[in-house]
Write an enzyme that holds these catalytic residues in place. Structure first.
Site, PDB file in Angstrom:
ATOM      1  N   ASP A   1     100.411  29.804 114.528  1.00 45.54           N
ATOM      2  CA  ASP A   1      99.549  28.677 114.195  1.00 45.54           C
ATOM      3  C   ASP A   1     100.325  27.365 114.279  1.00 45.54           C
ATOM      4  O   ASP A   1     101.312  27.170 113.580  1.00 45.54           O
ATOM      5  CB  ASP A   1      98.983  28.832 112.779  1.00 45.54           C
ATOM      6  CG  ASP A   1      98.043  30.018 112.648  1.00 45.54           C
ATOM      7  OD1 ASP A   1      97.080  30.073 113.419  1.00 45.54           O
ATOM      8  OD2 ASP A   1      98.282  30.873 111.788  1.00 45.54           O
TER       9      ASP A   1
ATOM     10  N   ASP B   1     106.605  31.097 115.708  1.00 47.83           N
ATOM     11  CA  ASP B   1     105.464  31.029 114.818  1.00 47.83           C
ATOM     12  C   ASP B   1     104.229  30.884 115.713  1.00 47.83           C
ATOM     13  O   ASP B   1     104.344  30.497 116.882  1.00 47.83           O
ATOM     14  CB  ASP B   1     105.622  29.827 113.886  1.00 47.83           C
ATOM     15  CG  ASP B   1     104.449  29.672 112.947  1.00 47.83           C
ATOM     16  OD1 ASP B   1     104.037  30.685 112.347  1.00 47.83           O
ATOM     17  OD2 ASP B   1     103.936  28.548 112.814  1.00 47.83           O
TER      18      ASP B   1
ATOM     19  N   ASP C   1     106.655  24.850 113.516  1.00 47.90           N
ATOM     20  CA  ASP C   1     106.126  23.501 113.305  1.00 47.90           C
ATOM     21  C   ASP C   1     106.244  23.044 111.860  1.00 47.90           C
ATOM     22  O   ASP C   1     105.969  21.890 111.558  1.00 47.90           O
ATOM     23  CB  ASP C   1     104.650  23.443 113.722  1.00 47.90           C
ATOM     24  CG  ASP C   1     103.771  24.332 112.833  1.00 47.90           C
ATOM     25  OD1 ASP C   1     104.108  25.530 112.667  1.00 47.90           O
ATOM     26  OD2 ASP C   1     102.755  23.840 112.304  1.00 47.90           O
TER      27      ASP C   1
END
Length: 330
Positions: free
Chosen positions: A16, A14, A212
């Site tokens: 961001d 991922d 995250d």
């Protein structure tokens, strides 16, 4: 030394909150990915952010010191539009409730992007757009009520930035859902199309996904049948980890992406006692306490992993005090 990545043939990331926070690269990320690529690990950047064109994402990654091109960057907008184009007749009108780059993708796919319900679109596609307005949401709601098929690139509730969390595409979807009822067909994580496309493009047979967020990244990996590494540089933290339910629990945890190049954490659970790299968590009454007092970040992550395993085995356990002692883990 056996590194976590040695068990996998590819690493999907991922962006961001994992690779960068807005204009800033996460500490150690560029160096770690350079080492992974030097070792021959296939790297793929997989982002739900549909606001920016893939080339803009590539340029941003390169500017921050990463090796990226159109072969290893995949956006939810690309996945969504490719599937929509397979389902609709060429020249079909699609109301684009997203960024200009999403509209460009729709046009490149042989469809006609429009902006108003009065244009009689056969479909609506939503995607994150920082310039979204209420009148545009009105048009999407009206088109769906008139019979347009409803699609969305992704449904992330929030986006991590260098200043903190901000609303994501899920907020705009919730506005429409609250008006018309139901939900759109979604292509980004945690839904299968995104990571299935990443596996198809890379030919990976055993990838690990690094994210995250539990609700998109970790659940998405589980839905795709692949392992995951949760890092703590973005949206979710230690309380989210221990509160994760079935299907939301990562295979591994680490402070950041550098964990891929370190030995994987393992936990030995013996009744009400869990040990990870010398850090010990025990059940006492209905609570969890730490037998050890780690004073380094790595030691506290070890303790967190032990605590999580005990809580997952018995979610009724109170781990509030144990977590409070891990002040170096967010």
């Amino acid at each position: 030394m056996t590194a976590l990545i040695d068990a996998y043939d590819a690493a999907f990331f991922d962006l961001d909150g994992v690779i960068y926070l807005g204009p800033t690269a996460v500490a150690g990320a560029a160096e770690s990915l350079e080492e992974l690529q030097r070792r021959g690990t296939t790297v793929m950047f997989v982002t739900n952010n549909a606001a920016r064109a893939a080339q803009v994402v590539i340029d941003h990654l390169v500017e921050l010191g990463f090796r990226a091109d159109d072969h290893n960057v995949l956006t939810s907008a690309q996945v969504a539009v490719a599937q929509i184009a397979r389902e609709l007749a060429p020249g079909s009108r699609v109301l684009v409730n997203g960024s200009e780059s999403l509209a460009d993708l729709v046009a490149e796919a042989g469809l006609v992007p429009v902006s108003k319900a009065s244009d009689e679109p056969v479909a609506v596609v939503q995607g994150y757009d920082p310039a979204m307005t209420w009148p545009r949401l009105d048009e999407a709601a009206l088109a769906i009520q008139a019979g347009a098929t409803w699609y969305a690139t992704n449904n992330d509730a929030s986006r991590p930035t260098e200043r903190g969390l901000v609303p994501g595409a899920g907020g705009a979807i919730a506005v429409i859902a609250g008006t018309v009822g139901g939900q759109p067909r979604i292509f980004g994580k945690p839904f299968r199309p995104m990571l299935e496309e990443a596996m198809r493009r890379t030919g990976a047979s055993r990838p690990v996904f690094v994210g995250d967020r539990l609700d998109t990244d970790i659940v998405g990996a589980a839905n795709a049948g692949i392992d995951s590494l949760m890092v703590f540089t973005g949206a979710h933290g230690k309380a989210d980890l221990v509160g994760a339910g079935e299907g939301e629990r990562p295979t591994h945890i680490g402070a950041d992406v550098r964990a891929l190049l370190e030995p994987p954490r393992t936990v030995d659970v013996d009744g009400g006692r869990a040990t990870c790299r010398g850090q010990v968590a025990v059940v006492e009454g209905g609570s969890i306490r730490l037998d050890t007092r780690p004073d380094t970040s790595e030691g506290q992550f070890d303790a967190l992993w032990a605590i999580a395993r005990l809580v997952w085995a018995d979610p009724a356990l109170d781990c509030t005090d144990a977590l409070a002692g891990l002040e170096l883990v967010r």
